[in-house]
Scaffold this active site. Structure first.
Site, PDB file in Angstrom:
ATOM      1  N   VAL A   6      39.757 -90.499 -17.887  1.00 25.60           N
ATOM      2  CA  VAL A   6      38.787 -89.551 -18.457  1.00 25.60           C
ATOM      3  C   VAL A   6      38.991 -88.119 -17.951  1.00 25.60           C
ATOM      4  CG1 VAL A   6      37.002 -91.290 -18.887  1.00 25.60           C
ATOM      5  CG2 VAL A   6      37.004 -90.024 -16.710  1.00 25.60           C
TER       6      VAL A   6
ATOM      7  N   ASN B 268      30.473 -92.382 -18.423  1.00 25.50           N
ATOM      8  CA  ASN B 268      29.987 -93.134 -17.277  1.00 25.50           C
ATOM      9  C   ASN B 268      31.020 -93.297 -16.154  1.00 25.50           C
ATOM     10  OD1 ASN B 268      28.202 -95.244 -15.959  1.00 25.50           O
ATOM     11  ND2 ASN B 268      29.956 -96.517 -16.547  1.00 25.50           N
TER      12      ASN B 268
ATOM     13  N   SER C 136      23.258 -88.882 -11.436  1.00 26.19           N
ATOM     14  CA  SER C 136      22.911 -89.622 -10.216  1.00 26.19           C
ATOM     15  C   SER C 136      21.707 -88.936  -9.582  1.00 26.19           C
ATOM     16  CB  SER C 136      24.100 -89.568  -9.242  1.00 26.19           C
ATOM     17  OG  SER C 136      23.731 -89.987  -7.944  1.00 26.19           O
TER      18      SER C 136
ATOM     19  N   TYR D  43      30.969 -84.896  -5.580  1.00 25.26           N
ATOM     20  CA  TYR D  43      30.099 -85.821  -6.327  1.00 25.26           C
ATOM     21  C   TYR D  43      28.779 -85.133  -6.677  1.00 25.26           C
ATOM     22  CZ  TYR D  43      28.064 -90.382  -7.579  1.00 25.26           C
ATOM     23  OH  TYR D  43      27.493 -91.429  -8.254  1.00 25.26           O
TER      24      TYR D  43
ATOM     25  N   LYS E 145      27.637 -84.146 -10.488  1.00 24.77           N
ATOM     26  CA  LYS E 145      26.470 -84.829 -11.057  1.00 24.77           C
ATOM     27  C   LYS E 145      25.368 -83.834 -11.405  1.00 24.77           C
ATOM     28  CE  LYS E 145      28.086 -89.057 -10.856  1.00 24.77           C
ATOM     29  NZ  LYS E 145      28.486 -89.737 -12.090  1.00 24.77           N
TER      30      LYS E 145
HETATM   31  N1  LIG Z   1      26.486 -97.561  -7.996  1.00 24.11           N
HETATM   32  C1  LIG Z   1      25.618 -96.637  -7.723  1.00 24.11           C
HETATM   33  O1  LIG Z   1      24.833 -96.745  -6.765  1.00 24.11           O
HETATM   34  C2  LIG Z   1      25.510 -95.399  -8.585  1.00 24.11           C
HETATM   35  C3  LIG Z   1      24.423 -94.540  -8.383  1.00 24.11           C
HETATM   36  C4  LIG Z   1      24.304 -93.410  -9.167  1.00 24.11           C
HETATM   37  C5  LIG Z   1      25.251 -93.142 -10.130  1.00 24.11           C
HETATM   38  N2  LIG Z   1      26.306 -93.979 -10.300  1.00 24.11           N
HETATM   39  C6  LIG Z   1      27.262 -93.636 -11.330  1.00 24.11           C
HETATM   40  O2  LIG Z   1      27.378 -94.718 -12.224  1.00 24.11           O
HETATM   41  C7  LIG Z   1      28.633 -94.639 -12.884  1.00 24.11           C
HETATM   42  C8  LIG Z   1      29.295 -95.996 -12.865  1.00 24.11           C
HETATM   43  O3  LIG Z   1      29.563 -96.353 -11.532  1.00 24.11           O
HETATM   44  P1  LIG Z   1      29.469 -97.849 -10.989  1.00 24.11           P
HETATM   45  O4  LIG Z   1      28.422 -97.886  -9.972  1.00 24.11           O
HETATM   46  O5  LIG Z   1      29.437 -98.802 -12.128  1.00 24.11           O
HETATM   47  O6  LIG Z   1      30.850 -97.912 -10.200  1.00 24.11           O
HETATM   48  P2  LIG Z   1      32.185 -98.737 -10.464  1.00 24.11           P
HETATM   49  O7  LIG Z   1      33.120 -98.280  -9.412  1.00 24.11           O
HETATM   50  O8  LIG Z   1      31.870-100.180 -10.595  1.00 24.11           O
HETATM   51  O9  LIG Z   1      32.661 -98.219 -11.900  1.00 24.11           O
HETATM   52  C9  LIG Z   1      33.291 -96.993 -12.108  1.00 24.11           C
HETATM   53  C10 LIG Z   1      34.350 -97.214 -13.169  1.00 24.11           C
HETATM   54  O10 LIG Z   1      34.947 -95.942 -13.491  1.00 24.11           O
HETATM   55  C11 LIG Z   1      36.333 -96.169 -13.646  1.00 24.11           C
HETATM   56  N3  LIG Z   1      37.061 -94.924 -13.447  1.00 24.11           N
HETATM   57  C12 LIG Z   1      37.200 -94.214 -12.297  1.00 24.11           C
HETATM   58  N4  LIG Z   1      37.965 -93.136 -12.517  1.00 24.11           N
HETATM   59  C13 LIG Z   1      38.309 -93.163 -13.831  1.00 24.11           C
HETATM   60  C14 LIG Z   1      39.085 -92.326 -14.655  1.00 24.11           C
HETATM   61  N5  LIG Z   1      39.670 -91.217 -14.169  1.00 24.11           N
HETATM   62  N6  LIG Z   1      39.213 -92.641 -15.955  1.00 24.11           N
HETATM   63  C15 LIG Z   1      38.635 -93.757 -16.450  1.00 24.11           C
HETATM   64  N7  LIG Z   1      37.894 -94.602 -15.721  1.00 24.11           N
HETATM   65  C16 LIG Z   1      37.743 -94.302 -14.422  1.00 24.11           C
HETATM   66  C17 LIG Z   1      36.682 -97.211 -12.589  1.00 24.11           C
HETATM   67  O11 LIG Z   1      37.907 -97.841 -12.884  1.00 24.11           O
HETATM   68  C18 LIG Z   1      35.481 -98.130 -12.668  1.00 24.11           C
HETATM   69  O12 LIG Z   1      35.686 -99.173 -13.608  1.00 24.11           O
HETATM   70  C19 LIG Z   1      29.405 -93.534 -12.174  1.00 24.11           C
HETATM   71  O13 LIG Z   1      29.307 -92.349 -12.919  1.00 24.11           O
HETATM   72  C20 LIG Z   1      28.672 -93.386 -10.871  1.00 24.11           C
HETATM   73  O14 LIG Z   1      28.820 -92.094 -10.310  1.00 24.11           O
HETATM   74  C21 LIG Z   1      26.462 -95.102  -9.551  1.00 24.11           C
END
Ligand SMILES: NC(=O)c1ccc[n+]([C@@H]2O[C@H](COP(=O)([O-])OP(=O)(O)OC[C@H]3O[C@@H](n4cnc5c(N)ncnc54)[C@H](O)[C@@H]3O)[C@@H](O)[C@H]2O)c1
Length: 269
Positions: free
Chosen positions: A72, A98, A150, A163, A167
């Site tokens: 992405v 996402n 986030s 980050y 965000k």
């Molecule tokens: N887990 C949490 O506590 C939390 C809290 C707030 C926000 N978020 C946000 O939620 C979203 C999803 O995160 P998650 O918790 O499911 O984590 P995760 O690590 O399970 O999923 C993130 C996904 O993004 C993919 N990814 C990373 N870099 C990429 C790139 N350059 N191109 C395409 N894909 C890419 C990864 O391969 C992975 O499948 C993110 O934006 C994260 O910042 C997560």
């Protein structure tokens, strides 16, 4: 505009959705939820193996889903994922920006190339998706764009400036696109999750600074969040049920940000 489907139909019946970061925790939970509601799906991610496994599972369950490998942080690849959605399913109604990945360090120590990469993957990527998808949504007469910000788009944690910055930027990109395209029936919203039980949270715990129990105790609900609970909010924002909601950054954090306990008074027994 805002027309409700019949009660016997899925809430996303007839719609096509592109989910970036679809192989990960929140992305895969959302794809499963969207599939149950009748959407045609494109899962875009760098992680091919888990993405293809997920898509096979969704198709075996009767969904129409394809995997598209996509970084992405590269506009051409995001555009190609959008075009895949349109060529496979004839439309793109839902764009869920996402995906994320970031490294850390104190602000004065940050590597500048890594800063640029992080902002590209977590902030510019949403712009890339919007730039590629909005012309199709305009032609179709509408759409819903949701981006995963986030709680760190609203408050800060030491050591993760890229980050927190990306965000926060996503929230005002969301508002700007919302006011620009609202009259085209394109709604644009962000979600601000707290602590969600995904591999990303596991990585935080592996730093060994706070235990799972300590983190849970910081929440009004006394617990962290499951990815399926995030998927429910994304579904609401993607569906016509949220037809009057645009330009919002919706916090879903189990009450984490509601707390600033100065007295040490325990919650009601
Ligand atoms: N887990 C949490 O506590 C939390 C809290 C707030 C926000 N978020 C946000 O939620 C979203 C999803 O995160 P998650 O918790 O499911 O984590 P995760 O690590 O399970 O999923 C993130 C996904 O993004 C993919 N990814 C990373 N870099 C990429 C790139 N350059 N191109 C395409 N894909 C890419 C990864 O391969 C992975 O499948 C993110 O934006 C994260 O910042 C997560």
């Amino acid at each position: 505009m805002g027309r409700r489907k019949g009660a016997d139909m899925g809430r996303l019946e007839g719609k096509a959705a592109l989910v970036t970061g679809g192989s990960g925790g929140i992305g895969s939970a959302t794809l499963r939820r969207f599939a149950r509601e009748g959407a045609a799906l494109v899962c875009a991610d760098l992680q091919q193996e888990s993405g293809e496994k997920l898509v096979a599972e969704l198709n075996a369950g009767g969904a129409r889903a394809v995997f598209r490998r996509c970084d992405v942080g590269d506009f051409d690849q995001v555009q190609a994922a959008v075009e895949t959605t349109v060529s496979e399913f004839g439309r793109i109604d839902i764009l869920f920006n996402n995906a994320a990945s970031s490294s850390g360090g104190y602000t004065a120590d940050l590597d500048l190339e890594e800063w640029d990469r992080s902002l590209r993957v977590m902030l510019s990527a949403a712009l890339y998706g919007m730039k590629a998808a909005i012309p199709h949504m305009e032609r179709q007469g509408g759409g819903s764009i949701v981006s995963t910000s986030s709680i760190y788009g609203l408050v800060a944690n030491p050591g993760i400036a890229p980050y927190c910055t990306a965000k926060a930027g996503l929230i005002n990109l969301t508002r700007t696109a919302a006011v620009e395209y609202g009259r085209k029936n394109i709604r644009v919203n962000a979600i601000c999750p707290g602590v969600v039980e995904t591999p990303m949270f596991d990585a935080v715990l592996s730093m060994g600074l706070k235990s799972r129990e300590q983190v849970a105790d910081m929440h009004a609900l006394g617990r962290t969040i499951q990815p399926e609970e995030i998927a429910d909010l994304v579904l609401f924002l993607a569906s016509d049920e949220s037809s009057a909601i645009t330009g919002q950054a919706i916090v879903i954090d189990g009450g984490l940000l509601s707390s600033c306990d100065l007295t040490g008074t325990p919650p009601a027994a």
